[in-house]
Design a protein around this motif. Structure first.
Motif, PDB file in Angstrom:
ATOM      1  N   GLN A  37       0.843  -1.193   0.000  1.00 53.40           N
ATOM      2  CA  GLN A  37       0.000   0.000   0.000  1.00 53.40           C
ATOM      3  C   GLN A  37       0.885   1.252   0.000  1.00 53.40           C
ATOM      4  OE1 GLN A  37      -3.497  -0.567   0.042  1.00 53.40           O
ATOM      5  NE2 GLN A  37      -2.788  -2.684  -0.204  1.00 53.40           N
ATOM      6  N   ARG A  38       0.378   2.313  -0.621  1.00 53.58           N
ATOM      7  CA  ARG A  38       1.125   3.573  -0.665  1.00 53.58           C
ATOM      8  C   ARG A  38       0.238   4.712  -0.176  1.00 53.58           C
ATOM      9  NH1 ARG A  38       5.864   3.576  -3.548  1.00 53.58           N
ATOM     10  NH2 ARG A  38       6.325   1.588  -4.582  1.00 53.58           N
ATOM     11  N   GLY A  39       0.837   5.596   0.584  1.00 54.79           N
ATOM     12  CA  GLY A  39       0.085   6.736   1.082  1.00 54.79           C
ATOM     13  C   GLY A  39       0.995   7.686   1.824  1.00 54.79           C
ATOM     14  N   GLU A  40       0.409   8.392   2.772  1.00 57.89           N
ATOM     15  CA  GLU A  40       1.169   9.335   3.592  1.00 57.89           C
ATOM     16  C   GLU A  40       1.124   8.896   5.049  1.00 57.89           C
ATOM     17  OE1 GLU A  40       1.083  13.596   1.386  1.00 57.89           O
ATOM     18  OE2 GLU A  40      -0.671  13.120   2.616  1.00 57.89           O
ATOM     19  N   GLY A  41       2.230   9.140   5.725  1.00 59.57           N
ATOM     20  CA  GLY A  41       2.322   8.862   7.150  1.00 59.57           C
ATOM     21  C   GLY A  41       2.312  10.149   7.947  1.00 59.57           C
ATOM     22  N   THR A  42       1.505  10.176   8.986  1.00 60.51           N
ATOM     23  CA  THR A  42       1.453  11.298   9.916  1.00 60.51           C
ATOM     24  C   THR A  42       1.561  10.711  11.326  1.00 60.51           C
ATOM     25  OG1 THR A  42      -0.964  11.154   9.807  1.00 60.51           O
ATOM     26  CG2 THR A  42       0.105  12.810   8.422  1.00 60.51           C
ATOM     27  N   MET A  68      -5.767   3.392  11.187  1.00 61.06           N
ATOM     28  CA  MET A  68      -6.003   3.101   9.776  1.00 61.06           C
ATOM     29  C   MET A  68      -6.890   4.162   9.151  1.00 61.06           C
ATOM     30  SD  MET A  68      -5.483   1.141   7.169  1.00 61.06           S
ATOM     31  CE  MET A  68      -4.784  -0.380   7.840  1.00 61.06           C
ATOM     32  N   ASN A  69      -6.626   4.449   7.875  1.00 65.58           N
ATOM     33  CA  ASN A  69      -7.483   5.375   7.141  1.00 65.58           C
ATOM     34  C   ASN A  69      -8.899   4.827   7.027  1.00 65.58           C
ATOM     35  OD1 ASN A  69      -7.870   3.967   4.344  1.00 65.58           O
ATOM     36  ND2 ASN A  69      -5.667   3.784   4.768  1.00 65.58           N
ATOM     37  N   GLU A 102     -10.065  11.248   8.772  1.00 70.35           N
ATOM     38  CA  GLU A 102      -9.730  12.194   7.705  1.00 70.35           C
ATOM     39  C   GLU A 102      -8.641  11.672   6.768  1.00 70.35           C
ATOM     40  OE1 GLU A 102      -7.172  13.233  11.295  1.00 70.35           O
ATOM     41  OE2 GLU A 102      -9.198  12.516  10.881  1.00 70.35           O
ATOM     42  N   CYS A 103      -8.070  10.510   7.049  1.00 68.05           N
ATOM     43  CA  CYS A 103      -6.981   9.986   6.227  1.00 68.05           C
ATOM     44  C   CYS A 103      -7.504   9.361   4.938  1.00 68.05           C
ATOM     45  CB  CYS A 103      -6.195   8.933   7.000  1.00 68.05           C
ATOM     46  SG  CYS A 103      -5.200   9.595   8.360  1.00 68.05           S
ATOM     47  N   ALA A 104      -6.771   9.557   3.851  1.00 67.64           N
ATOM     48  CA  ALA A 104      -7.119   8.976   2.560  1.00 67.64           C
ATOM     49  C   ALA A 104      -6.629   7.534   2.477  1.00 67.64           C
ATOM     50  CB  ALA A 104      -6.494   9.802   1.432  1.00 67.64           C
ATOM     51  N   ARG A 105      -7.155   6.794   1.518  1.00 67.33           N
ATOM     52  CA  ARG A 105      -6.754   5.418   1.326  1.00 67.33           C
ATOM     53  C   ARG A 105      -5.232   5.313   1.182  1.00 67.33           C
ATOM     54  NH1 ARG A 105      -9.542   0.856  -0.272  1.00 67.33           N
ATOM     55  NH2 ARG A 105      -8.215  -0.797  -1.105  1.00 67.33           N
TER      56      ARG A 105
END
Length: 234
Positions: A37-42, A68-69, A102-105
């Motif tokens: 999976q690819r996305g952003e980490g906060t 989890m998003n 509020e996190c995207a996939r």
């Protein structure tokens, strides 16, 4: 009643894929290779508790957890699973304990300690990749009966599991296995109750492995260890 555990193969092809797809074709008992999976980490002010209804983590050691998003939370089906996360400057394995609405996939909201393993905290938001992996556990699974449960309304949760839990079933007095529906706060709830107990329950993971335990008592908010752990997956 003596507690026992049996490692079995599920006789159906039921599986919940990471991302919330139900009924993905799968040979029971064979290990699934999960997609990257690819996305952003906060990061957020994590405690170990949250939407998955786990306890606040106390004691020593790093708090390596994540939220989890929303698109992949899938009604709490990812609760308790582990994900290996790779960021700009490192990697870490976390357990999913919460929801990030509020996190995207593809995104994960990490505990600060987990974020420190993948990037400088001052960056705040970084690109990440991650993949579902087995959790590093040493003891057996645990069963938690929710507070407020009784013979006429019973909720149970599986904890400390190596692989993501796909379903929970209970053995009725008539000798039938029935599925206990999962709700979005990560408990498996029978609106008509399990009866007086003790209970015979089984947890089925996403790879089709089954752990069966007997002698689970109606004891609220107490972790009751099963007799075994889900097998490793090569």
């Amino acid at each position: 009643m003596t507690r026992r555990a049996q490692l079995l193969l599920v006789l159906s092809s039921f599986v919940v894929a990471c991302g919330g797809d139900d009924g993905v074709p799968h040979v029971p008992g064979e290990c699934i290779a999960f997609d990257e999976q690819r996305g952003e980490g906060t990061y957020y002010d994590a405690t170990g508790a949250g939407a998955c209804s786990f306890d606040v983590q106390t004691g020593g050691g790093e708090l390596l957890v994540a939220a989890m998003n929303a698109p992949q939370f899938a009604g709490s089906s990812v609760c308790g699973m582990c994900a290996h996360v790779v960021g700009p400057s490192g990697e870490v394995t976390v357990r999913i304990v919460d929801l990030c609405p509020e996190c995207a996939r593809g995104d994960l909201d990490l505990s600060p300690q987990a974020f420190d393993h993948v990037a400088e905290r001052s960056l705040g938001r970084v690109p990440i990749t991650w993949r579902e992996v087995p959790c590093d556990v040493s003891g057996p699974i645990e069963w938690r009966i929710k507070e407020g449960s009784n013979p006429w309304w019973t909720a149970v949760q599986v904890r400390e599991h190596r692989h993501r839990i796909a379903r929970v079933e209970r053995l009725t007095a008539e000798g039938d296995w029935v599925e206990v529906p999962r709700v979005d706060y990560n408990f498996f709830v029978d609106e008509t109750g399990f009866g007086e107990g003790p209970y015979t329950l089984r947890a089925i993971d996403v790879h089709g492995n089954v752990l069966e335990d007997t002698g689970i008592e109606l004891r609220e908010a107490v972790d009751q260890p099963g007799a075994a752990q889900l097998p490793t997956c090569e």
